[in-house]
Design a protein around this motif. Structure first.
Motif, PDB file in Angstrom:
ATOM      1  N   ASN A   3       0.817  -1.221   0.000  1.00 52.30           N
ATOM      2  CA  ASN A   3       0.000   0.000   0.000  1.00 52.30           C
ATOM      3  C   ASN A   3       0.848   1.267   0.000  1.00 52.30           C
ATOM      4  O   ASN A   3       0.326   2.367   0.100  1.00 52.30           O
ATOM      5  N   LYS A   4       2.165   1.095  -0.136  1.00 49.45           N
ATOM      6  CA  LYS A   4       3.070   2.245  -0.241  1.00 49.45           C
ATOM      7  C   LYS A   4       3.814   2.207  -1.576  1.00 49.45           C
ATOM      8  O   LYS A   4       5.001   2.499  -1.670  1.00 49.45           O
ATOM      9  N   MET A   5       3.088   1.841  -2.621  1.00 49.09           N
ATOM     10  CA  MET A   5       3.714   1.765  -3.935  1.00 49.09           C
ATOM     11  C   MET A   5       4.215   3.139  -4.365  1.00 49.09           C
ATOM     12  O   MET A   5       3.551   4.150  -4.144  1.00 49.09           O
ATOM     13  N   GLU A   6       5.358   3.157  -4.994  1.00 46.20           N
ATOM     14  CA  GLU A   6       5.943   4.409  -5.455  1.00 46.20           C
ATOM     15  C   GLU A   6       5.405   4.752  -6.846  1.00 46.20           C
ATOM     16  O   GLU A   6       5.392   3.890  -7.726  1.00 46.20           O
ATOM     17  N   PRO A   7       4.963   5.999  -7.094  1.00 47.33           N
ATOM     18  CA  PRO A   7       4.496   6.395  -8.421  1.00 47.33           C
ATOM     19  C   PRO A   7       5.680   6.667  -9.341  1.00 47.33           C
ATOM     20  O   PRO A   7       6.049   7.813  -9.613  1.00 47.33           O
ATOM     21  N   ARG A   8       6.316   5.596  -9.795  1.00 45.40           N
ATOM     22  CA  ARG A   8       7.534   5.744 -10.592  1.00 45.40           C
ATOM     23  C   ARG A   8       7.675   4.525 -11.499  1.00 45.40           C
ATOM     24  O   ARG A   8       7.112   3.454 -11.221  1.00 45.40           O
ATOM     25  N   MET A   9       8.401   4.690 -12.581  1.00 45.34           N
ATOM     26  CA  MET A   9       8.655   3.577 -13.490  1.00 45.34           C
ATOM     27  C   MET A   9      10.138   3.383 -13.779  1.00 45.34           C
ATOM     28  O   MET A   9      10.563   2.290 -14.153  1.00 45.34           O
ATOM     29  N   ALA A  10      10.954   4.431 -13.609  1.00 41.62           N
ATOM     30  CA  ALA A  10      12.366   4.351 -13.980  1.00 41.62           C
ATOM     31  C   ALA A  10      13.096   3.173 -13.336  1.00 41.62           C
ATOM     32  O   ALA A  10      13.855   2.461 -14.025  1.00 41.62           O
ATOM     33  N   PRO A  11      12.888   2.889 -12.027  1.00 39.61           N
ATOM     34  CA  PRO A  11      13.600   1.746 -11.448  1.00 39.61           C
ATOM     35  C   PRO A  11      13.199   0.405 -12.060  1.00 39.61           C
ATOM     36  O   PRO A  11      14.016  -0.517 -12.134  1.00 39.61           O
ATOM     37  N   LEU A  12      11.934   0.317 -12.521  1.00 41.78           N
ATOM     38  CA  LEU A  12      11.496  -0.932 -13.147  1.00 41.78           C
ATOM     39  C   LEU A  12      12.184  -1.119 -14.487  1.00 41.78           C
ATOM     40  O   LEU A  12      12.654  -2.226 -14.813  1.00 41.78           O
ATOM     41  N   PHE A  13      12.253  -0.055 -15.276  1.00 40.54           N
ATOM     42  CA  PHE A  13      12.947  -0.159 -16.558  1.00 40.54           C
ATOM     43  C   PHE A  13      14.443  -0.425 -16.356  1.00 40.54           C
ATOM     44  O   PHE A  13      15.058  -1.167 -17.134  1.00 40.54           O
ATOM     45  N   ARG A  14      15.007   0.141 -15.298  1.00 40.82           N
ATOM     46  CA  ARG A  14      16.413  -0.124 -15.005  1.00 40.82           C
ATOM     47  C   ARG A  14      16.604  -1.597 -14.640  1.00 40.82           C
ATOM     48  O   ARG A  14      17.563  -2.246 -15.100  1.00 40.82           O
ATOM     49  N   ALA A  15      15.714  -2.131 -13.836  1.00 45.26           N
ATOM     50  CA  ALA A  15      15.796  -3.547 -13.466  1.00 45.26           C
ATOM     51  C   ALA A  15      15.666  -4.442 -14.701  1.00 45.26           C
ATOM     52  O   ALA A  15      16.398  -5.431 -14.855  1.00 45.26           O
ATOM     53  N   MET A  16      14.743  -4.085 -15.600  1.00 45.76           N
ATOM     54  CA  MET A  16      14.599  -4.872 -16.828  1.00 45.76           C
ATOM     55  C   MET A  16      15.875  -4.810 -17.664  1.00 45.76           C
ATOM     56  O   MET A  16      16.308  -5.811 -18.246  1.00 45.76           O
TER      57      MET A  16
END
Length: 459
Positions: free
Chosen positions: A30-43
């Motif tokens: 329930n404390k999800m971060e409104p971000r995508m950059a770390p996900l693309f970096r992980a991919m």
């Protein structure tokens, strides 16, 4: 430690339990971060597993998991190897990542975590160096799911959004088909105060070269989805316009449904789930399958569809977990879900009386949920026991009393039992009053209450 001494699925010191403990040490769901950059970096550091397979991406407020399971069942009937990512889980974290309809094996779960863990450490270190929080629980599990699906490999993944769409961790993948189940108010503190705002968040999963399949929506939500589809240049189909439920009748263990799809008419589909909402979820699933398998223009094989739908289950959704008296559990966690649950329960079960066991999480609309239960089930309800799960987010049972009164329940019909075991015991005794053999119990509210009730009752 010898191999005989290691926990199930243990690899190099990791086990499902230790991996779960590591995940829980991160910022919670329930404390999800409104971000995508770390996900693309992980991919990027993992070799882009998000591009290793086509995706059917599902968002919406209610019905996501059931719809995902129906889509998955249809894909499997066609002989495709499937991955399914849904949340939350009821018993084990491995339920979130399924391969061919079954939770990923403990061994695979642990092995893939062991392989990606050093790469997540890299992303965490980069985030901390930039003064940002490290990967959250949900972000880490989502990355793990992509890695598992790429490793298997799967022919197609059915992926359920955790929250919203635009900045949900799953949106690191591009859906070949984007599916939007019914949108209503929920998570307003994060997604917006009206249906249009929420729809804008969820429309974020609609991508170029995709295909939008939507359930029937409130007008303002439909307009937002249409605008996004036009912007992305993708075809779109809406329930109630291009496809939908033609008819449905009650059947043993569920219902028999006829669906008018995008490319064909499908008679006598046995859906082993209760309620009009599940028939509508089935229609959305059929349209999504048509879009994925034949671009929306090729009729599905009705026999394969029948075979697939027969295998559908949806644990924790109007699920009977005990008889004598009948105890039904349902994770209706917002007012729209509570209404659908109550209507389906009235239709599918012939209870003479009903006892409610209610536990709700803090960020939810407790009065709204209880009001729908009161409005839809009022004359059937002989008692309400307010309880709480072990989750730190659970509303204390005592604090739910005023919410229940505000919703219209009488003081004399309300019992407070903080312990779920005591709450169930009280509810069973109440349902069996006067030797009533047709009384029932409905455990409803948060997924955590439903999960704990299933465990206590041997599921």
């Amino acid at each position: 430690m010898s191999s005989a001494d290691r926990p199930s699925g243990s690899i190099d010191g990791f086990s499902v339990e230790s991996v779960y403990a590591e995940l829980l040490s991160r910022a919670p769901e329930n404390k999800m971060e409104p971000r995508m950059a770390p996900l693309f970096r992980a991919m990027e550091v993992l070799g882009e597993p998000n591009k290793a397979f086509p995706i059917i991406h599902i968002t919406g407020t209610n019905g996501k998991t059931s719809t995902a399971r129906m889509i998955e069942a249809g894909l499997r009937a066609y002989g495709l190897r499937t991955g399914r990512y849904t949340s939350p889980h009821l018993t084990s974290v491995t339920e979130r990542i399924s391969i061919d309809g079954e939770p990923v094996s403990d061994e695979t779960f642990v092995r893939i975590w062991d392989e990606i863990h050093p790469y997540l450490d890299i992303v965490d270190a980069e985030l901390e160096a930039a003064g940002e929080p490290r990967l959250t629980y949900f972000e880490a599990v989502t990355i793990l799911a992509f890695a598992v699906f790429a490793d298997e490999p799967v022919d197609v993944a059915v992926m359920e959004v955790g929250l919203g769409g635009i900045t949900d961790a799953t949106n690191v993948g591009d859906g070949t088909v984007s599916v939007v189940t019914p949108i209503s108010l929920d998570h307003t503190e994060l997604l917006g105060d009206d249906v249009a705002d929420i729809a804008r968040e969820k429309a974020g999963i609609i991508k170029e070269d995709g295909f939008l399949i939507s359930a029937a929506q409130p007008m303002e939500a439909a307009q937002v989805l249409l605008e996004k589809a036009h912007e992305a240049g993708v075809p779109f189909r809406f329930e109630g316009v291009e496809f939908g439920v033609e008819s449905r009748v009650m059947a043993v263990g569920g219902q028999m449904v006829t669906i008018n799809g995008l490319a064909g008419r499908y008679e006598d589909l046995q859906v082993p789930l209760h309620g009009a909402h599940q028939a509508e979820n089935a229609a959305v699933a059929v349209a999504a399958l048509e879009a994925f398998i034949g671009g929306g223009t090729k009729e599905l094989d009705v026999e394969l569809l029948r075979t697939g739908f027969l295998t559908v289950t949806s644990p924790g959704r109007l699920e009977v977990v005990r008889t004598a008296p009948t105890i039904v559990v349902d994770a209706a966690h917002n007012p729209a879900g509570a209404k659908a649950t109550a209507e389906a329960l009235r239709e599918a079960f012939n209870f003479t009386t009903l006892v409610l066991v209610v536990g709700i999480l803090a960020e939810k609309d407790a009065v709204g949920i209880l009001s729908e239960l009161r409005e839809q089930l009022g004359d059937l309800v002989s008692g309400v026991v307010l309880t709480q799960s072990a989750s730190p987010r659970a509303i204390p049972a005592e604090e739910l009393v005023q919410d229940a009164v505000d919703a219209g329940f009488a003081d004399e019909d309300i019992q407070v039992e903080a312990g779920l075991d005591n709450a169930l015991e009280w509810a069973v005794a109440k349902a069996e009053e006067n030797n009533d053999l047709s009384g029932g119990v409905l455990v409803v509210g948060s997924i955590t209450v439903v999960a704990e009730a299933r465990t206590l009752l041997g599921k």
